[in-house]
Design an enzyme around this catalytic site. Structure first.
Site, PDB file in Angstrom:
ATOM      1  CD  GLU A 193     -24.780 -23.516  47.423  1.00 50.14           C
ATOM      2  OE1 GLU A 193     -23.720 -23.550  48.065  1.00 50.14           O
ATOM      3  OE2 GLU A 193     -24.960 -24.133  46.371  1.00 50.14           O
ATOM      4  CD  GLU A 287     -25.323 -20.544  43.055  1.00 47.24           C
ATOM      5  OE1 GLU A 287     -24.449 -21.429  43.149  1.00 47.24           O
ATOM      6  OE2 GLU A 287     -25.456 -19.637  43.889  1.00 47.24           O
TER       7      GLU A 287
HETATM    8  C1  GAL Z   1     -22.270 -22.670  45.014  1.00 49.55           C
HETATM    9  C2  GAL Z   1     -22.334 -21.288  45.632  1.00 49.55           C
HETATM   10  C3  GAL Z   1     -21.720 -20.271  44.700  1.00 49.55           C
HETATM   11  C4  GAL Z   1     -20.389 -20.752  44.214  1.00 49.55           C
HETATM   12  C5  GAL Z   1     -20.539 -22.109  43.585  1.00 49.55           C
HETATM   13  C6  GAL Z   1     -19.275 -22.723  43.083  1.00 49.55           C
HETATM   14  O1  GAL Z   1     -22.477 -23.662  45.924  1.00 49.55           O
HETATM   15  O2  GAL Z   1     -23.652 -20.927  45.908  1.00 49.55           O
HETATM   16  O3  GAL Z   1     -21.590 -19.050  45.361  1.00 49.55           O
HETATM   17  O4  GAL Z   1     -19.520 -20.806  45.284  1.00 49.55           O
HETATM   18  O5  GAL Z   1     -21.025 -22.998  44.537  1.00 49.55           O
HETATM   19  O6  GAL Z   1     -18.694 -21.942  42.136  1.00 49.55           O
END
Ligand code: GAL
Length: 986
Positions: A193, A287
């Protein structure tokens, strides 16, 4: 604070119609891995070994599971979903706890994970950071980073010198396990990110550091990584487009576990935004929300699961298909445990994440929902070349319905209609009809009868048109397809809907079929034969099976029954077409000779149905022959009675417990000469303290667990109070002593990460007298560092200010300790994060094999009188047979209103931090392999009482959380040394 603004940034970006579109249109494609053609892509999807594929992946963090033999369990469960990929983070701070000394040994070795992925039949997306976030300590950054000056996640040369050795080392491990080298890794992601940026003064910076990105990609190259690189922009903001394939993240349901249906409206814009930023690569979500994190004082994962359970997966995952998403990684599919202080301060020991696979490795209903969806996509190749045509809204026809139409742009014929409620939080169902485009023209479904379909609240459906399923040309189906297979020339199609709903399937055929209802009630099936099609309407019950001659066999089942069906990849590479009904979990299927050997887990009596070619004549389940009978439609059916033997689970309350005082530091004679002298007068930290010497733990190499400070003073005379500003992270606490006299504690609360305290001294100090102020503080983990360029992970743990009231004494010196050895920690096998700074832990008394026979007897249920710390030990034996999977947790009951903190050590591994008055966690799963299931176990715990009234546990129990027959096979205990005297310990 910073994490709040980060969430605000994400939410604003996710909800706003104005998406940052500062990226150049089109991607620069890094010319990587000359000659590498194992993983390629076009604008629609990836190809692996030349085959166009959907990448359906689940996120797992190997570092959150220190039992190598259990990886295969999770990976087989992911494979059984119909997924083909697992995505992982690697946590830099764990493997390079001491700068320059990388620890890839034992439980930190990645090779067993990659080997297990391969044997489960999964590809891997490797995401080594250097930054990962992940609600982990430092967001992956090492504690020693606090001493590396300047901005992190930029091209700051100090930072570059810090990460390069790690990326080089992990990069070589990744390179060795790439698909091009016979390994499972198909994609690699630098950073995480890389989407929000800060200036050194903390103001937002609109620009990413492209030089940093270049350096990372170069280091990936240098390490030999030749598979395509990907990024995960926090939203479709066009950041880090210099990777090969641009991707982004999405958490549409948010993290408001307090309010289970606080879902925002699903966004419609993904596809067009993706096209704006990356028109030449597949729409890739690196994600996608598979659960939620939870913080100290939070709601607990069962409550969060209400927010992101199967309903969320139905509505929001299907909405990603409406955006033609062709790489989808569910974060998390299995969360695991923040054992050994691995959490950031925003989380606690459990990283269950309300994921489809729970922390104790049991399967939640969401798992089965995902299985239905993934299996469908895996048998729908036209989905991979489809794109949305239109987002239609039907305000009159169905007041609250949004339908997205996808068209297969390559074949030009197949369509997918994704139907959802426009406002998904609606609590009532909506009626709808749909106009669908088919090869025979526009049709309005349902076709039979006049009734509309009903879309229940919190639901979504996929309707297909012109869908080829083996020998069946499906003109349309409003029943959802889970899978289909051609078995011995007959096409078997498995269709589902909610129980009681009606749905239709129309098949293009010029044959006239007798609609032969071989199972279920004939009265629930209506049909209409036309010259070129046969339309069937079902009122969906538990299970209806209809044969259309010898050509087609339709299973129409309700959704919950559909959960029982599995589509294993027989022999991983040999496509023997089978569909198996097997209940709780089907792990693997092998075919050799004429025997189909199945493995998996059962609970209760399980009905098996084997829908397989006749060449499979015998069937085994976990090695035992399955007796089956022929059904009326040529499949084999049998029953299996699960055997889950009763086991004796020791009653922890009745065991013999031994204890010692674990706060000798407040006794008059205590000698702290072996402690580190806190004598720095300069800190690299941006926050400069007012103290005469630096009292930041990371400046002296202590990054986790309890920290103790001892200030030695000579009184001026008349000192009456001691005041301090101390920081430890959210939910931290501390206690203060003047010599042996307890002055008070800050017992902590969910939010505060720092505290200003003022404490009355033992009595006005007498001129010339010597005094020691002892402070025991909790360290809740290093902060994350979400913004590029910020230095939030360096937030200090310790004192930034102290003073005395009445008079100011002369400082002799300050002493500090955390875990024994600090960065040069002693226990290589369990890693630097496992231990904290309490006396008993520094001495190694949490380890098995210590002779504690001379310790006094007392149970933690009796507890400690007054403030202080005691350390308790006991041993017990488990004897759990092979062939079952009985996950166990250590549970506490809510206690009295006093404040206390417990750290739990199981066979030397720190597997829980229990703070009853802050919560929410009271049940601590401890995996087999940490718990010795066949022999002796050592349980040790520290009990830190923060109040005059003392503290005791109300209960402590070993709880078997679930009992299934089957399991992954032999699980070896994670090897780590027993107690030996620790030379130089104090
Ligand atoms: C995303 C991040 C992950 C984790 C997730 C929330 O933004 O890339 O590492 O923190 O949020 O669980």
């Amino acid at each position: 604070m910073v994490s709040l603004s980060r969430i605000a940034l994400l939410v604003t970006a996710a909800q706003s119609a104005v998406i940052p579109r500062d990226a150049p249109v089109g991607l620069k494609v890094r010319q990587t891995g000359a000659g590498q053609n194992a993983v390629t892509w076009d604008k629609y999807s990836f190809y692996v070994n030349g085959e166009r594929v959907m990448i359906y992946s689940g996120e797992v963090h190997p570092f959150r599971n220190p039992v190598q033999d259990l990886h295969l369990d999770i990976l087989q469960k992911i494979k059984a979903l119909g997924f083909n990929t697992v995505s992982i983070y690697v946590h830099w701070g764990i493997v390079e706890y001491e700068r320059g000394k990388l620890n890839w040994d034992g439980v930190f070795d990645l090779q067993p994970f990659f080997d297990a992925a391969k044997s489960a039949g999964l590809w891997v997306i490797a995401r080594p950071g250097p930054y990962i976030n992940a609600e982990s300590a430092g967001g992956g950054f090492p504690g020693w980073g606090a001493r590396v000056e300047g901005q992190w996640r930029t091209s700051n040369p100090n930072y570059t010198a810090a990460w390069q050795p790690y990326i080089d080392s992990v990069g070589k491990i990744i390179a060795k396990n790439q698909i091009t080298k016979g390994g499972p890794i198909i994609l690699a992601q630098p950073e995480n990110e890389y989407s929000g940026f800060m200036n050194p003064d903390g103001s937002l910076n609109p620009n990413e550091d492209t030089e940093y990105e270049r350096l990372l990609l170069e280091e990936f190259d240098n390490a030999g990584i030749e598979v395509p690189t990907v990024c995960n922009d926090a939203w479709i903001g066009g950041h880090f487009t210099s990777v090969d394939v641009y991707g982004y993240d999405n958490y549409p349901a948010g993290f408001t576990c307090s309010d289970p249906l606080s879902w925002p409206d699903p966004p419609d814009y993904f596809y067009s935004s993706h096209k704006d930023v990356a028109p030449n690569s597949p729409n890739s979500i690196l994600e996608f929300q598979g659960g939620s994190f939870d913080s100290w004082g939070g709601f607990g994962f069962e409550q969060c699961y209400k927010l992101i359970g199967p309903e969320m997966a139905r509505v929001f995952n299907k909405n990603t298909y409406a955006s033609a998403t062709h790489l989808l990684n569910i974060y998390m599919i299995y969360g695991g445990t923040n054992w050994g202080h691995l959490s950031n301060p925003g989380g606690y020991s459990s990283y269950d994440y309300s994921a489809a696979i729970a922390e104790d490795r049991t399967l939640r209903e969401k798992y089965y929902e995902l299985k239905l969806q993934a299996n469908f996509l895996m048998v729908s190749p036209a989905y991979l070349t489809s794109a949305p045509v239109d987002v239609q809204k039907f305000p009159t026809n169905g007041s609250n319905i949004t339908i997205t139409e996808l068209l297969d742009e390559v074949g030009g014929k197949q369509r997918f209609y994704i139907v959802r409620q426009t406002k998904p939080t609606e609590t009532t169902s909506s009626a709808f009809k749909v106009d669908i485009e088919t090869s025979v023209g526009k049709l309005t479904v349902p076709q039979l009868g006049t009734a509309s379909y009903i879309l229940p609240a919190h639901d979504s459906k996929i309707i297909v048109t012109d869908y080829p399923a083996g020998g069946a040309e499906i003109l349309y189906s409003t029943l959802e397809i889970m899978t289909w297979k051609v078995i011995d020339g007959r096409t078997v199609i498995l269709l589902y809907a909610n129980a009681g709903e009606s749905g239709e399937i129309a098949i293009l055929t010029t044959k006239t079929y007798k609609v032969d209802v071989r199972r279920g009630k004939a009265s629930t099936v209506t049909s209409k034969q036309a010259s070129t099609s046969l339309t069937l309407q079902f009122v969906v019950g538990h299970e209806t099976v209809v044969a259309l001659g010898e050509d087609i066999l339709l299973y129409v089942v309700d959704r919950v029954n559909a959960y029982n069906f599995w589509v294993p990849d027989v022999n991983l590479d040999q496509d023997l077409p089978v569909i198996i009904k097997a209940g709780y979990l089907l792990r693997t299927a092998k075919f050799s000779g004429n025997t189909l050997s199945l493995t998996g887990d059962t609970n209760g009596t399980t009905v098996f149905e084997i829908i397989a070619p006749k060449s499979a004549q015998a069937y085994t389940w976990n090695g035992v022959r399955l007796d089956t009978d022929l059904t009326r439609y040529g499949t084999q059916e049998g029953r299996y009675r699960t055997r889950t033997p009763r086991v004796d689970i020791p009653d922890l309350a009745r065991l013999k417990w031994k204890y010692i005082n674990s706060l000798p530091e407040v006794s008059g004679s205590y000698d702290d000469s072996k402690w580190v002298t806190a004598d720095h007068t300069y800190t690299p930290n941006k926050i400069k303290p007012t103290t005469p010497v630096i009292l930041y733990a990371s400046d002296y190499g202590f990054h986790s667990g309890n920290i103790l400070w001892r200030g030695h003073f000579t009184a001026t005379g008349g000192e009456t109070t001691f005041n301090l500003t101390i920081q430890g992270g959210n939910a931290f606490a501390y206690s203060v002593w003047d010599g042996g006299k307890y002055l008070g504690s800050f017992t902590g609360a969910p939010a505060p990460s720092a505290h200003n305290g003022s404490y009355t001294l033992a009595g006005p100090w007498v001129k010339g007298s010597s005094h020691v102020i002892t402070i025991l503080q909790d360290h809740m983990g290093l902060e994350q560092n979400w913004f590029g360029g910020e230095e939030n992970f360096k937030s200090f743990r310790g004192l930034s200010d102290y003073s005395f009231g009445g008079a100011t004494p002369t400082l002799k010196h300050w002493k500090v300790t955390g875990n024994l050895g600090g960065e040069k920690f002693v226990d290589w096998a369990r890693g630097g994060y496992n231990e904290g700074g309490l006396y008993a832990v520094r001495k190694g008394y949490h380890l098995p094999g210590l002779d504690d026979s001379k310790w006094a007897s007392k149970s933690p249920l009796k507890g400690i009188k007054g403030p202080g710390v005691e350390f308790y030990r006991t041993t017990f034996t488990l004897n759990i047979p092979d062939g079952v999977d009985y996950p166990i947790s250590i549970d506490f009951r809510s206690s009295t209103s006093t404040s206390f903190r417990v750290e739990l050590y199981v066979n030397g591994w720190q597997f829980g931090k229990y703070i009853d008055d802050i919560g929410p966690q009271k049940s601590f799963p401890v995996p087999q392999g940490i718990l010795n299931y066949k022999g002796e176990n050592t349980l040790a715990l520290s009990l830190w009482s923060l109040e005059e009234s003392g503290a005791a546990l109300d209960s402590i129990d070993l709880v078997v959380r679930s009992e299934v027959e089957g399991g992954v096979g032999i699980v070896r205990n994670s090897l780590a040394p027993d107690f030996t005297e620790r030379p130089g310990s104090y």
